[in-house]
Design a protein around this motif. Structure first.
Motif: not given
Length: 92
Positions: A2-6
């Motif tokens: 559920n976290d964004n990747h950068g």
């Protein structure tokens, strides 16, 4: 999940030089993995910040950039620690 990747980018570039080895042009090809869906700034940040930093600190009179962004089954792309600038700085 559920976290964004950068960092979902692949870059390629070409540099044109004159007879005195001065930079005269740069061409940038920038492919971005957006993940499964677009976040609020995910697609914008990679294009905008890369365009602002596309020539680095060099005085390059001509620049051309081509961007392609793809949806994949990864987590969504989001701004993270420089948001597009470290990627283009590495290329330059």
């Amino acid at each position: 999940l559920n976290d964004n990747h950068g960092r979902g980018t692949r870059l390629a570039g070409r540099l044109a030089l004159d007879a005195d080895l001065r930079f005269t042009a740069i061409e940038i090809e920038y492919h971005t993995d957006l993940g499964a869906y677009v976040t609020t700034v995910g697609a914008f940040v990679n294009v905008h910040n890369a365009l602002q930093s596309g020539t680095g600190t060099y005085a390059i009179p001509a620049a051309h950039a081509r961007f392609a962004q793809y949806f994949t089954n990864a987590g969504p792309l989001g701004p993270y620690r420089g948001a597009g600038r470290p990627d283009i700085a590495l290329l330059v």
